[in-house]
Design a protein around this motif. Structure first.
Motif, mmCIF file in Angstrom:
data_model
loop_
_atom_site.group_PDB
_atom_site.id
_atom_site.type_symbol
_atom_site.label_atom_id
_atom_site.label_comp_id
_atom_site.label_asym_id
_atom_site.label_seq_id
_atom_site.Cartn_x
_atom_site.Cartn_y
_atom_site.Cartn_z
ATOM 1 N N LYS A 28 -51.260 15.016 -41.347
ATOM 2 C CA LYS A 28 -50.135 15.610 -42.097
ATOM 3 C C LYS A 28 -49.455 14.613 -43.021
ATOM 4 O O LYS A 28 -48.436 14.933 -43.636
ATOM 5 C CB LYS A 28 -49.092 16.158 -41.117
ATOM 6 C CG LYS A 28 -49.578 17.307 -40.251
ATOM 7 C CD LYS A 28 -49.840 18.553 -41.079
ATOM 8 C CE LYS A 28 -50.248 19.710 -40.197
ATOM 9 N NZ LYS A 28 -50.531 20.938 -41.008
ATOM 10 N N LYS A 33 -46.985 15.061 -48.937
ATOM 11 C CA LYS A 33 -48.257 15.475 -49.512
ATOM 12 C C LYS A 33 -49.269 14.345 -49.422
ATOM 13 O O LYS A 33 -50.443 14.560 -49.146
ATOM 14 C CB LYS A 33 -48.068 15.891 -50.979
ATOM 15 C CG LYS A 33 -47.308 17.187 -51.169
ATOM 16 C CD LYS A 33 -47.226 17.546 -52.644
ATOM 17 C CE LYS A 33 -46.485 18.846 -52.845
ATOM 18 N NZ LYS A 33 -46.409 19.215 -54.284
ATOM 19 N N SER A 48 -52.422 14.871 -47.085
ATOM 20 C CA SER A 48 -52.152 15.872 -46.059
ATOM 21 C C SER A 48 -53.137 17.030 -46.097
ATOM 22 O O SER A 48 -53.624 17.432 -47.160
ATOM 23 C CB SER A 48 -50.727 16.414 -46.232
ATOM 24 O OG SER A 48 -50.485 17.495 -45.356
ATOM 25 N N ASP A 49 -53.408 17.580 -44.909
ATOM 26 C CA ASP A 49 -54.301 18.739 -44.838
ATOM 27 C C ASP A 49 -53.629 20.003 -45.382
ATOM 28 O O ASP A 49 -54.259 21.052 -45.497
ATOM 29 C CB ASP A 49 -54.785 18.972 -43.399
ATOM 30 C CG ASP A 49 -53.641 19.174 -42.415
ATOM 31 O OD1 ASP A 49 -52.488 19.262 -42.849
ATOM 32 O OD2 ASP A 49 -53.911 19.234 -41.197
ATOM 33 N N ASP A 50 -52.335 19.900 -45.739
ATOM 34 C CA ASP A 50 -51.630 21.033 -46.332
ATOM 35 C C ASP A 50 -51.809 21.094 -47.855
ATOM 36 O O ASP A 50 -51.451 22.092 -48.484
ATOM 37 C CB ASP A 50 -50.124 20.948 -46.042
ATOM 38 C CG ASP A 50 -49.814 21.189 -44.569
ATOM 39 O OD1 ASP A 50 -50.591 21.914 -43.929
ATOM 40 O OD2 ASP A 50 -48.809 20.647 -44.073
ATOM 41 N N GLU A 52 -53.375 21.722 -51.319
ATOM 42 C CA GLU A 52 -54.397 22.630 -51.847
ATOM 43 C C GLU A 52 -55.486 21.839 -52.568
ATOM 44 O O GLU A 52 -55.235 20.764 -53.125
ATOM 45 C CB GLU A 52 -53.755 23.634 -52.798
ATOM 46 C CG GLU A 52 -52.691 24.495 -52.129
ATOM 47 C CD GLU A 52 -51.904 25.315 -53.135
ATOM 48 O OE1 GLU A 52 -52.076 25.078 -54.356
ATOM 49 O OE2 GLU A 52 -51.107 26.160 -52.704
#
Length: 257
Positions: A28, A33, A48-50, A52
């Motif tokens: 994360k 980011k 981060s795996d968040d 896009e």
């Protein structure tokens, strides 16, 4: 999209060749980011795996900019390594690019909340003046404060407190049998604290976004991912990168050329 994936791959390989450990989508990034870290002579960049897929390249560039900056200036306070003459005009260009990159909904939500709190405070102050004509928002009213007994007096400094296993809060002040002046006074103090917190957050964000490290990182990101916009709005800063002999910038020019 294929071209962007290739650039991500090439950039990742280049970072690895520099000895930077790069993790994309594996954690994360400590709530960010992206994250650049340098510890014990080793560097690491986490994405981060968040994030896009179409934003990964941008975040890598941003964090790599921090790596470049740290390489030349451990304090991250100077941009002399890339800009020979850091003039006010140059700084204004960097700020303009940075402002464009800040999520507008996030910044706007803070200002909207502050505006709402100020309106509520104005209404509460008007009601208080009807009961206490000499009331001044900028001054403590010792008479009213003296009339508030414990444990309610704790609510002069805190919105919510626990006393003798019971929770007391400003929003429930009307249930405690306090006088109208005391109830209004506690609500006013609560709103003032909330506004102070909002102002403090806005101040921290301004300091963060105007720091040399962020100005350079957001500019470098925009220079390679939004070149047309950046050349139009920051011609002076772009000219420095175009003629730069910095080995990292030269390599990026090769990757994005």
């Amino acid at each position: 999209m294929a071209g962007e994936r290739n650039r991500v791959t090439e950039l990742k390989e280049y970072l690895s060749s520099l000895g930077i450990c790069i993790n994309i989508g594996k954690n994360k990034a400590r709530g960010h980011k992206g994250l650049f870290m340098h510890k014990f002579n080793s560097s690491r960049i986490d994405i981060s795996d968040d994030v896009e897929c179409d934003k990964i390249l941008s975040v890598i560039l941003h964090e790599f900019a921090h790596y470049i900056h740290h390489t030349y200036d451990k304090t991250l306070n100077s941009l002399d390594f890339i800009f020979d003459d850091y003039t006010d005009n140059l700084r204004e260009e960097l700020i303009k690019i940075t402002v464009n990159e800040i999520p507008k909904d996030f910044a706007q939500s803070l200002y909207n909340k502050k505006e709402s709190l100020n309106a509520e405070l104005k209404e509460l102050t008007s009601d208080m003046k009807k009961l206490c004509p000499d009331f001044k928002l900028s001054e403590r009213n010792k008479k009213i404060e003296k009339s508030i007994n414990y444990p309610f007096k704790y609510l002069l400094k805190y919105d919510r407190v626990k006393f003798m296993s019971r929770i007391y809060s400003v929003c429930e002040a009307g249930e405690y049998g306090l006088g109208d002046e005391a109830k209004l006074y506690l609500c006013i103090k609560s709103k003032q604290r909330a506004i102070k917190r909002i102002n403090s957050k806005i101040s921290r964000l301004n300091k963060y976004y105007n720091s040399p490290a962020e100005l350079f990182a957001r500019f470098l990101d925009a220079y390679y991912t939004k070149s047309e916009y950046t050349n139009l709005n920051a011609p002076l800063a772009c000219s420095y990168l175009k003629k730069s002999k910095n080995k990292y910038i030269e390599k990026l020019n090769c990757i994005f050329g």
